[in-house]
Enzyme design. Structure first.
Site, PDB file in Angstrom:
ATOM      1  N   GLU A  32      31.830  35.885  35.428  1.00 14.46           N
ATOM      2  CA  GLU A  32      31.342  36.640  34.277  1.00 14.46           C
ATOM      3  C   GLU A  32      31.992  36.569  32.969  1.00 14.46           C
ATOM      4  O   GLU A  32      31.483  37.274  32.117  1.00 14.46           O
ATOM      5  CB  GLU A  32      31.633  38.250  34.986  1.00 14.46           C
ATOM      6  CG  GLU A  32      33.205  38.435  35.183  1.00 14.46           C
ATOM      7  CD  GLU A  32      33.352  39.712  35.806  1.00 14.46           C
ATOM      8  OE1 GLU A  32      34.202  40.576  35.422  1.00 14.46           O
ATOM      9  OE2 GLU A  32      32.772  39.740  36.899  1.00 14.46           O
ATOM     10  N   ASP A  33      33.100  35.946  33.065  1.00 15.18           N
ATOM     11  CA  ASP A  33      33.533  35.793  31.521  1.00 15.18           C
ATOM     12  C   ASP A  33      33.628  34.470  30.990  1.00 15.18           C
ATOM     13  O   ASP A  33      34.067  34.537  29.775  1.00 15.18           O
ATOM     14  CB  ASP A  33      34.995  36.308  31.676  1.00 15.18           C
ATOM     15  CG  ASP A  33      35.431  37.644  32.276  1.00 15.18           C
ATOM     16  OD1 ASP A  33      34.420  38.378  32.040  1.00 15.18           O
ATOM     17  OD2 ASP A  33      36.698  37.929  32.693  1.00 15.18           O
TER      18      ASP A  33
END
Length: 143
Positions: free
Chosen positions: A122-123
């Site tokens: 996600e990052d």
């Protein structure tokens, strides 16, 4: 893992509280990692020390499983390179803390790998197909 505690309320509450503390530690207030200047040498050494402490607690795993966990750590560490927590520590200290909690529960290597990799998707721009190729579908599904 909640299914292990079916019929008991207190362990579930402790599990939720523990995971909330691990997933949203007070030092960041649950904030996303930020890109910034490189962490200090001391902070980088702290991250390495925290991974060393994690591996010291993996004596319940065989050598091949520990090797897989190391591979996941190296991948996650590279993916999070340059990400700094509000405290000034390298962001990788958070996934290591999650993995350490999983190790305390004696979870298997795949769960530990997913713990180390959980924010890479996600990052960091890592894709699920990339995780499948590198670590297998079961780990990618856990992530």
């Amino acid at each position: 893992m909640l299914f292990l505690w079916a019929g008991t309320r207190q362990p579930v509450a402790r599990y939720i509280k523990a995971m909330t503390a691990v997933l949203h530690p007070p030092s960041t207030g649950g904030a996303k990692p930020r890109r910034g200047s490189a962490p200090s040498a001391a902070a980088a050494n702290a991250a390495a020390a925290s991974f060393a402490a994690l591996t010291a607690n993996l004596d319940y795993l065989d050598a091949a499983s520990i090797g897989l966990v190391r591979q996941a750590y190296r991948f996650a560490d590279e993916a999070h390179l340059g990400q700094i927590r509000n405290s000034g520590e390298p962001y990788i200290t958070h996934p290591i803390a999650v993995a350490a909690q999983c190790a305390a529960w004696k979870l298997d290597a795949q769960a530990l790998m997913a713990a180390l990799l959980h924010d890479a998707l996600e990052d960091c721009g890592v894709t699920k197909p990339e995780l499948i190729d590198r670590f297998g579908a079961p780990v990618a599904e856990l992530v």
